[in-house]
Design a protein around this motif. Structure first.
Motif, PDB file in Angstrom:
ATOM      1  N   TYR A   2       0.832  -1.202   0.000  1.00  0.00           N
ATOM      2  CA  TYR A   2       0.000   0.000   0.000  1.00  0.00           C
ATOM      3  C   TYR A   2       0.872   1.261   0.000  1.00  0.00           C
ATOM      4  CZ  TYR A   2      -3.492  -3.302   1.767  1.00  0.00           C
ATOM      5  OH  TYR A   2      -4.317  -4.366   1.937  1.00  0.00           O
ATOM      6  N   GLU A   3       0.306   2.308  -0.615  1.00  0.00           N
ATOM      7  CA  GLU A   3       0.867   3.641  -0.428  1.00  0.00           C
ATOM      8  C   GLU A   3      -0.045   4.365   0.555  1.00  0.00           C
ATOM      9  OE1 GLU A   3       2.707   7.121  -3.161  1.00  0.00           O
ATOM     10  OE2 GLU A   3       0.673   6.544  -3.648  1.00  0.00           O
ATOM     11  N   ILE A   4       0.565   5.051   1.533  1.00  0.00           N
ATOM     12  CA  ILE A   4      -0.212   5.710   2.585  1.00  0.00           C
ATOM     13  C   ILE A   4      -0.515   7.155   2.178  1.00  0.00           C
ATOM     14  CG2 ILE A   4      -0.209   6.462   4.992  1.00  0.00           C
ATOM     15  CD1 ILE A   4       1.848   4.188   5.514  1.00  0.00           C
ATOM     16  N   GLU A   5      -1.784   7.527   2.262  1.00  0.00           N
ATOM     17  CA  GLU A   5      -2.182   8.916   2.026  1.00  0.00           C
ATOM     18  C   GLU A   5      -2.885   9.440   3.276  1.00  0.00           C
ATOM     19  OE1 GLU A   5      -3.070   8.884  -2.799  1.00  0.00           O
ATOM     20  OE2 GLU A   5      -4.692   9.253  -1.376  1.00  0.00           O
ATOM     21  N   ILE A   6      -2.564  10.681   3.652  1.00  0.00           N
ATOM     22  CA  ILE A   6      -3.195  11.291   4.822  1.00  0.00           C
ATOM     23  C   ILE A   6      -3.834  12.606   4.408  1.00  0.00           C
ATOM     24  CG2 ILE A   6      -2.823  12.246   7.132  1.00  0.00           C
ATOM     25  CD1 ILE A   6      -0.358  10.325   7.275  1.00  0.00           C
ATOM     26  N   ASP A   7      -5.151  12.735   4.635  1.00  0.00           N
ATOM     27  CA  ASP A   7      -5.871  13.971   4.326  1.00  0.00           C
ATOM     28  C   ASP A   7      -5.551  14.986   5.420  1.00  0.00           C
ATOM     29  OD1 ASP A   7      -7.774  16.035   4.036  1.00  0.00           O
ATOM     30  OD2 ASP A   7      -9.152  14.671   3.009  1.00  0.00           O
ATOM     31  N   ARG A   8      -4.755  16.000   5.059  1.00  0.00           N
ATOM     32  CA  ARG A   8      -4.292  16.976   6.044  1.00  0.00           C
ATOM     33  C   ARG A   8      -5.427  17.795   6.658  1.00  0.00           C
ATOM     34  NH1 ARG A   8       0.872  18.653   6.326  1.00  0.00           N
ATOM     35  NH2 ARG A   8       0.135  20.762   6.746  1.00  0.00           N
ATOM     36  N   SER A   9      -6.483  18.021   5.879  1.00  0.00           N
ATOM     37  CA  SER A   9      -7.581  18.844   6.404  1.00  0.00           C
ATOM     38  C   SER A   9      -8.446  18.055   7.402  1.00  0.00           C
ATOM     39  CB  SER A   9      -8.450  19.361   5.266  1.00  0.00           C
ATOM     40  OG  SER A   9      -9.137  18.299   4.640  1.00  0.00           O
ATOM     41  N   LEU A  10      -8.323  16.746   7.399  1.00  0.00           N
ATOM     42  CA  LEU A  10      -9.112  15.928   8.327  1.00  0.00           C
ATOM     43  C   LEU A  10      -8.341  15.561   9.590  1.00  0.00           C
ATOM     44  CD1 LEU A  10     -11.016  13.383   6.035  1.00  0.00           C
ATOM     45  CD2 LEU A  10     -11.960  15.310   7.274  1.00  0.00           C
ATOM     46  N   CYS A  11      -7.032  15.363   9.446  1.00  0.00           N
ATOM     47  CA  CYS A  11      -6.239  14.894  10.586  1.00  0.00           C
ATOM     48  C   CYS A  11      -6.339  15.869  11.761  1.00  0.00           C
ATOM     49  CB  CYS A  11      -4.772  14.721  10.194  1.00  0.00           C
ATOM     50  SG  CYS A  11      -3.750  14.183  11.585  1.00  0.00           S
TER      51      CYS A  11
ATOM     52  N   ALA B 166     -14.777  34.676  13.852  1.00  0.00           N
ATOM     53  CA  ALA B 166     -14.018  33.424  13.712  1.00  0.00           C
ATOM     54  C   ALA B 166     -13.986  32.972  12.248  1.00  0.00           C
ATOM     55  CB  ALA B 166     -14.636  32.334  14.591  1.00  0.00           C
ATOM     56  N   ALA B 167     -15.115  33.139  11.556  1.00  0.00           N
ATOM     57  CA  ALA B 167     -15.159  32.749  10.134  1.00  0.00           C
ATOM     58  C   ALA B 167     -14.255  33.674   9.316  1.00  0.00           C
ATOM     59  CB  ALA B 167     -16.591  32.816   9.616  1.00  0.00           C
ATOM     60  N   GLY B 168     -14.235  34.962   9.681  1.00  0.00           N
ATOM     61  CA  GLY B 168     -13.362  35.924   9.010  1.00  0.00           C
ATOM     62  C   GLY B 168     -11.900  35.582   9.225  1.00  0.00           C
ATOM     63  N   TRP B 169     -11.593  35.207  10.473  1.00  0.00           N
ATOM     64  CA  TRP B 169     -10.218  34.794  10.796  1.00  0.00           C
ATOM     65  C   TRP B 169      -9.813  33.595   9.942  1.00  0.00           C
ATOM     66  CZ3 TRP B 169      -6.318  36.239  14.290  1.00  0.00           C
ATOM     67  CH2 TRP B 169      -5.289  35.309  14.460  1.00  0.00           C
ATOM     68  N   ARG B 170     -10.729  32.640   9.854  1.00  0.00           N
ATOM     69  CA  ARG B 170     -10.440  31.432   9.074  1.00  0.00           C
ATOM     70  C   ARG B 170     -10.231  31.751   7.597  1.00  0.00           C
ATOM     71  NH1 ARG B 170     -14.221  26.356   7.331  1.00  0.00           N
ATOM     72  NH2 ARG B 170     -12.614  25.468   6.034  1.00  0.00           N
ATOM     73  N   ALA B 171     -11.033  32.731   7.104  1.00  0.00           N
ATOM     74  CA  ALA B 171     -10.944  33.072   5.681  1.00  0.00           C
ATOM     75  C   ALA B 171      -9.674  33.862   5.366  1.00  0.00           C
ATOM     76  CB  ALA B 171     -12.173  33.871   5.264  1.00  0.00           C
ATOM     77  N   LEU B 172      -9.264  34.726   6.316  1.00  0.00           N
ATOM     78  CA  LEU B 172      -8.150  35.637   6.042  1.00  0.00           C
ATOM     79  C   LEU B 172      -6.791  35.033   6.394  1.00  0.00           C
ATOM     80  CD1 LEU B 172      -9.754  38.975   7.305  1.00  0.00           C
ATOM     81  CD2 LEU B 172      -9.400  38.256   4.936  1.00  0.00           C
ATOM     82  N   VAL B 173      -6.766  34.289   7.490  1.00  0.00           N
ATOM     83  CA  VAL B 173      -5.489  33.706   7.920  1.00  0.00           C
ATOM     84  C   VAL B 173      -5.363  32.318   7.310  1.00  0.00           C
ATOM     85  CG1 VAL B 173      -4.143  32.934   9.919  1.00  0.00           C
ATOM     86  CG2 VAL B 173      -5.562  34.980  10.062  1.00  0.00           C
ATOM     87  N   PRO B 174      -4.221  32.015   6.709  1.00  0.00           N
ATOM     88  CA  PRO B 174      -4.069  30.685   6.110  1.00  0.00           C
ATOM     89  C   PRO B 174      -4.300  29.588   7.149  1.00  0.00           C
ATOM     90  CG  PRO B 174      -2.214  32.090   5.566  1.00  0.00           C
ATOM     91  CD  PRO B 174      -3.038  32.834   6.577  1.00  0.00           C
ATOM     92  N   ALA B 175      -5.265  28.716   6.856  1.00  0.00           N
ATOM     93  CA  ALA B 175      -5.540  27.611   7.758  1.00  0.00           C
ATOM     94  C   ALA B 175      -4.476  26.541   7.578  1.00  0.00           C
ATOM     95  CB  ALA B 175      -6.923  27.035   7.469  1.00  0.00           C
ATOM     96  N   THR B 176      -4.590  25.504   8.360  1.00  0.00           N
ATOM     97  CA  THR B 176      -3.691  24.362   8.190  1.00  0.00           C
ATOM     98  C   THR B 176      -3.730  23.923   6.745  1.00  0.00           C
ATOM     99  OG1 THR B 176      -4.232  23.685  10.420  1.00  0.00           O
ATOM    100  CG2 THR B 176      -3.213  22.042   9.008  1.00  0.00           C
ATOM    101  N   LYS B 177      -2.570  23.805   6.150  1.00  0.00           N
ATOM    102  CA  LYS B 177      -2.503  23.488   4.732  1.00  0.00           C
ATOM    103  C   LYS B 177      -3.251  22.185   4.428  1.00  0.00           C
ATOM    104  CE  LYS B 177       0.849  22.933   1.036  1.00  0.00           C
ATOM    105  NZ  LYS B 177       2.238  22.548   0.777  1.00  0.00           N
ATOM    106  N   GLY B 178      -4.145  22.270   3.459  1.00  0.00           N
ATOM    107  CA  GLY B 178      -4.941  21.099   3.139  1.00  0.00           C
ATOM    108  C   GLY B 178      -4.237  20.172   2.179  1.00  0.00           C
ATOM    109  N   GLY B 179      -4.993  19.325   1.532  1.00  0.00           N
ATOM    110  CA  GLY B 179      -4.420  18.388   0.579  1.00  0.00           C
ATOM    111  C   GLY B 179      -4.064  17.068   1.228  1.00  0.00           C
TER     112      GLY B 179
END
Lengths: 71, 192
Positions: A2-11, B166-179
């Motif tokens: 397996y390759e491990i993927e972690i969704d950063r926005s969920l963790c 709080a919503a404004g803060w979230r929109a303006l300040v970079p949140a934890t990088k997603g992906g």
């Protein structure tokens, strides 16, 4: 394998994956879990993905011809 | 003979408490995303708090609805708790409360089913929380007996102000990088 993927926005840094598979996961400075290995076939990876409270871990099965979602 | 006001008072109190809990849960969710306190607040603790406050809020909504049915000041049928428009008291504004409760239940249920419905669908459904908050605010101000009182206005004003900030803060300040993180995205050698 397996390759491990972690969704950063969920963790949310519960650390369950690190408890279950310390050789495979660790916590980054920004409190997001990261994989320590590129690929694994360890059963602990499956356990960690299943136990993640946020369902943030995905295991992508690696095959010679194609990949498919495993967890 | 004067009717017993117990259930009417209970309905009003539980409605206000449910609104306060919904607001707190929304704020906890925004703190979780924006992380304004850095590592000082553990994300897992905030997540648990976010979920607990939402669940408690739903409990108080159930109490609010039950007390309204049991009260004799306004005749409200059991069906009216689920179908918008059936409450005879300020029907439009009461409908907003019914709708808000149903949407909140949907959002809460989607979190329990996240593994099944997938992160993308869950995330999209979670955006409904803003609609829930807006509907609940208007419902409280227009259908609530206490909506015009200064302390109630302060409560609603404070809640809207806090969530907006709080919503404004979230929109303006970079949140934890997603992906998605894979080990190959990292710039340091493999640990194992």
């Amino acid at each position: 394998m397996y390759e491990i993927e972690i969704d950063r926005s969920l963790c949310s840094a519960y650390g369950t994956c690190i408890d279950l598979a310390p050789d495979l996961f660790e916590l980054s400075d920004d409190l997001i879990a990261v994989a320590r290995v590129r690929e694994t076939d360890a059963e602990a990876a499956v356990k960690a993905a299943s136990a993640c409270p946020m369902s943030a871990i995905r295991l992508v099965e690696i095959r010679a011809d194609a990949t498919r979602r495993a967890a | 003979m004067r009717s017993d006001p117990t259930f009417w008072i209970l309905a009003r109190a539980s409605g206000l408490l449910a609104y306060a809990l919904l607001t707190s849960s929304v704020l906890a969710g925004l703190v979780l995303k924006a992380r304004p306190f850095g590592a000082a607040l553990k994300p897992a603790v905030v997540t648990d708090l976010h979920r607990f406050l939402a669940m408690l809020g739903l409990g108080f909504i159930a109490l609010h609805a039950s007390a309204l049915v049991l009260d004799s000041t306004v005749r409200i049928s059991f069906e009216a708790l689920f179908v918008p428009g059936l409450v005879p008291y300020r029907p439009l504004w009461s409908s907003l409360g019914v709708l808000a409760a149903e949407l909140m239940l949907l959002v809460y249920a989607s979190s329990a089913l996240r593994r099944r419905i997938g992160a993308r669908a869950w995330r999209r459904l979670h955006w409904l929380t803003y609609a829930v908050f807006a509907l609940a605010t208007v419902h409280g101000l227009t259908a609530g007996t206490d909506g015009g009182r200064p302390w109630a206005l302060a409560l609603y004003g404070g809640a809207v102000g806090a969530v907006t900030a709080a919503a404004g803060w979230r929109a303006l300040v970079p949140a934890t990088k997603g992906g998605t993180t894979r080990v190959r995205d990292r710039d340091r050698p493999l640990a194992v």
